[in-house]
Design an enzyme around this catalytic site. Structure first.
Site, PDB file in Angstrom:
ATOM      1  N   LYS A 183       0.918  -1.354  -0.184  1.00  0.00           N
ATOM      2  CA  LYS A 183      -0.125  -0.098   0.042  1.00  0.00           C
ATOM      3  C   LYS A 183       0.750   1.228   0.027  1.00  0.00           C
ATOM      4  CE  LYS A 183      -2.274   2.749   2.808  1.00  0.00           C
ATOM      5  NZ  LYS A 183      -2.230   4.143   2.369  1.00  0.00           N
ATOM      6  N   GLU A 199      10.919  15.282  15.158  1.00  0.00           N
ATOM      7  CA  GLU A 199      11.409  15.101  13.603  1.00  0.00           C
ATOM      8  C   GLU A 199      10.161  15.944  13.027  1.00  0.00           C
ATOM      9  OE1 GLU A 199      12.030  11.315  12.240  1.00  0.00           O
ATOM     10  OE2 GLU A 199      12.383  11.968  10.215  1.00  0.00           O
ATOM     11  N   GLU A 204      10.152   0.884  10.617  1.00  0.00           N
ATOM     12  CA  GLU A 204      11.109   2.112  10.775  1.00  0.00           C
ATOM     13  C   GLU A 204      10.404   3.292  10.907  1.00  0.00           C
ATOM     14  OE1 GLU A 204      12.688   5.036   9.893  1.00  0.00           O
ATOM     15  OE2 GLU A 204      13.049   4.642   7.955  1.00  0.00           O
ATOM     16  N   CYS A 259      13.972  10.321   6.876  1.00  0.00           N
ATOM     17  CA  CYS A 259      13.966   9.874   8.316  1.00  0.00           C
ATOM     18  C   CYS A 259      15.202  10.034   8.999  1.00  0.00           C
ATOM     19  CB  CYS A 259      13.746   8.183   8.170  1.00  0.00           C
ATOM     20  SG  CYS A 259      12.315   7.918   7.595  1.00  0.00           S
TER      21      CYS A 259
END
Lengths: 510, 129
Positions: free
Chosen positions: A193, A406, A267, A306
């Protein structure tokens, strides 16, 4: 055709590498299948904010169909000789390369990243990833041991069967390939997906490779997280789920997986420190230039990585001198038309991502971090409705929110450290541990400090390199498992142990 | 003196909560961290996300409990959060995604006076009603 002096031609214009259909379907069982409910959603480009195609708003029924087709295909694919699987992956790599400008332009249009980057990184790395896994699967061997003269233990790697993969939007095709290449190499069938923000390039890729893969081996189902993503993550017939994203959804996926006792790999991002020690400034040479460029890596992919080096830790003794050079380099970051090969950073991937980054610029200022560069949105005259933000440098301390979260934008927060002790305290004072950078001319530091930084990937005297045979993954809350590298095959395989007796004598127990 | 809430909600976000509640029933929020759609509040059906000992309850917004992992809270606790709405196509499993909008956090640091008078947080499991 297509590359003009000013850059690449916009998709859907004459002479462009990319002509989108007005609507796409799901790729299930080797065919293009309309979503069961017949619903589609608009897909806008972050470059200009305008809708350029529509993709399926799939739900549970569509995921069920994809999982069913994958199960129908799994025996055949799992039993396909590795030499043949490997050859198919090599051909997939070739197709990517043959169509690299088309795929790169689409990636730029769907995600907002500059064409320079999709041509230099996303697309070639995707091709190389297929080649790497086509290679390592040929070399894979299992162990055999003799337990005693009459007993032999044999380990055989078997594919899991059908795996679910949920892909992020920052490197849409590359992240899909990071997950699908090892899964397919290991003999699994995949239900994938894509992210809602970037659903399209992987469909163009599927069009390019659909004649290579047996039907049902690779299935791509678009849709929204709460509808299609959740249906995939909770599906009882999925043997494993892999996810890249954030912590709450990561926990939710583990909760779902616990219901069916399925393995997960996650992750979940980071807040990576990029550390500059005083020896960096010992000479005014090419290495110093490289280190200054290393600082500027926070802006790569608009900070939507990331492992974005979003905290810069600079030794007190070189702080002023180093920052003077670093800020000059930041000034030279060229913004503009993402289709222009000279442009260095493009548009943020979506309107809400843009709004979130702006909210962090706001809290950074409220917490009295000093703005050393940028700090505002960027008005792109050519695309007034696109989502652009200036490369931003904040100066502050590690307890500020901009040092701990982040932001996923072109924003770096800079602070000082006195010595190695303080360096490690600050570097490791974070919930995450995905990436880190360490810049030094001291070989002892290069090893000992790198070992003490709690992160899965420490770049020493480099940053943002992602070769296929270096393992990538997180410590702490950055996730579970690794991606890239042949060890990734283990995440997509079961181990069958055959324990064989050649002894003809009964044991005598009963 | 009235205690200062740790989490607030805008009128716009309240209307979205009402809309989602009509559709899905009682709701909850969990604040995310990390990459991609991290740092955004996630809205789920109440009980769908299992709250653990590792979470804290920051308060209630428009009838919905608002949680965060306690490790993340250590870095957020000096700021007041306001749940707002923005247009955009977010990813994640948050329930508003199909509407083409996204819950978003706006923040401000508490003042020195406020810090002495904040609503206490409760450990996640104890906080659950």
């Amino acid at each position: 055709m297509s590359v003009t002096l000013s850059g690449y031609k916009k998709p859907n214009t004459e002479g462009s590498f990319v002509h989108y259909k007005s609507q796409y379907d799901n790729f299930i069982g080797g065919e293009w299948v309309a979503p069961a409910d017949g619903e589609y959603f608009d897909n806008p480009s972050p470059v200009d904010g305008k809708v350029f195609t529509r993709v399926p708003r799939s739900k549970k029924k569509d995921i069920d169909l994809a999982v069913q087709k994958a199960h129908e295909a799994k025996e055949k694919w799992g039993n396909t000789p590795v030499a043949k699987r490997s050859k198919i992956l090599l051909k997939m790599a070739e197709r990517i390369e043959q169509n690299r400008q088309m795929l790169a332009l689409s990636e730029t249009w769907d995600n907002g990243k500059p064409i320079r980057e999709s041509m230099a990184a996303d697309i070639p790395l995707a091709a190389d990833h297929f080649r790497y896994f086509a290679g390592v699967i040929r070399g894979e061997e299992s162990g055999v041991s003799e337990i005693d003269p009459n007993t032999v233990s044999m380990h055989i790697k078997e594919p899991i069967g059908v795996v679910g993969q949920i892909i992020p939007w920052n490197f849409p095709l590359l992240m899909a390939v990071w997950k699908m290449a090892p899964a397919l190499a290991a003999g699994n069938c995949v239900v994938l997906k894509p992210a809602e923000q970037t659903p399209v390039t992987v469909l163009l890729f599927a069009e390019l490779v659909q004649d290579l893969l047996p039907p049902g081996t690779l299935n791509i189902v678009n849709g929204f997280g709460p509808e299609a993503g959740q249906a995939l993550a909770t599906h009882p017939d999925i043997g494993k789920i892999a996810f890249t994203g954030e912590t709450t959804t990561g926990r939710l996926i583990m909760q779902f997986a616990s219901e069916n006792i399925k393995p997960v790999t996650l992750e979940l991002g980071g807040k990576s420190p990029n550390v500059f020690t005083e020896s960096v400034m010992a000479k005014d040479d090419s290495f110093l230039e490289k280190a200054v460029e290393g600082f500027t890596m926070f802006a790569l992919n608009q900070g939507e990585v990331c492992t974005c080096p979003s905290r810069a830790l600079i030794q007190e003794s070189i702080y002023d001198e180093f920052m003077e050079r670093a800020l000059k380099r930041v000034e030279k970051i060229r913004m503009g038309d993402p289709l222009d090969p000279q442009t260095m950073i493009g548009a943020q991937a979506s309107r809400d991502q843009y709004a979130k980054i702006m909210s962090y610029l706001d809290i950074g200022k409220q917490e009295k971090a000093k703005v050393l560069a940028g700090g505002e949105a960027y008005h792109n005259e050519q695309y007034p409705d696109g989502f652009y933000i200036q490369p931003t440098v904040f100066e502050g301390n590690n307890k500020m929110r901009i040092f701990q979260e982040e932001i996923f934008g072109p924003v770096v927060s800079v602070t000082r450290f006195k010595d190695e002790k303080e360096l490690l305290e600050i570097a490791n004072d974070t919930l995450y541990g995905l990436g880190a950078g360490l810049w030094t001319r001291d070989v002892h530091q290069a090893y000992s400090i790198a070992r003490k930084i709690e992160a899965g990937r420490v770049w020493v005297n480099c940053y943002h390199q992602y070769p296929a045979h270096a393992a990538f993954g997180g410590y702490k809350q950055s996730g579970i498992g690794r991606e890239t590298h042949k060890m990734m095959l283990d995440h997509y395989q079961q181990t069958k142990n055959l324990l064989i007796s050649y002894d003809q004598t009964p044991t005598g127990l009963f | 003196m009235e205690q200062v809430p740790r989490v607030l909600v805008t009128e716009k976000a309240k209307r979205v909560i009402d809309q989602l509640r009509d559709q899905h029933g009682e709701l909850m929020f969990h604040q995310s961290g990390g990459c991609c759609d991290g740092s955004s509040p996630m809205c789920f059906k109440k009980g769908q996300f299992r709250i653990g000992m590792s979470d804290v309850l920051l308060g209630e917004i428009h009838g919905c409990e608002f949680y965060m992992s306690s490790s993340q809270f250590q870095y957020w606790k000096h700021t007041q959060l306001t749940v707002d709405i923005t247009e955009g196509r977010g990813a994640s499993f948050s329930l508003e995604i199909p509407l083409g909008i996204r819950f978003l956090i706006r923040s401000r640091p508490f003042t020195q006076e406020e810090i002495g008078n904040l609503t206490p947080v409760m450990e996640g499991v104890q906080g659950m009603k």
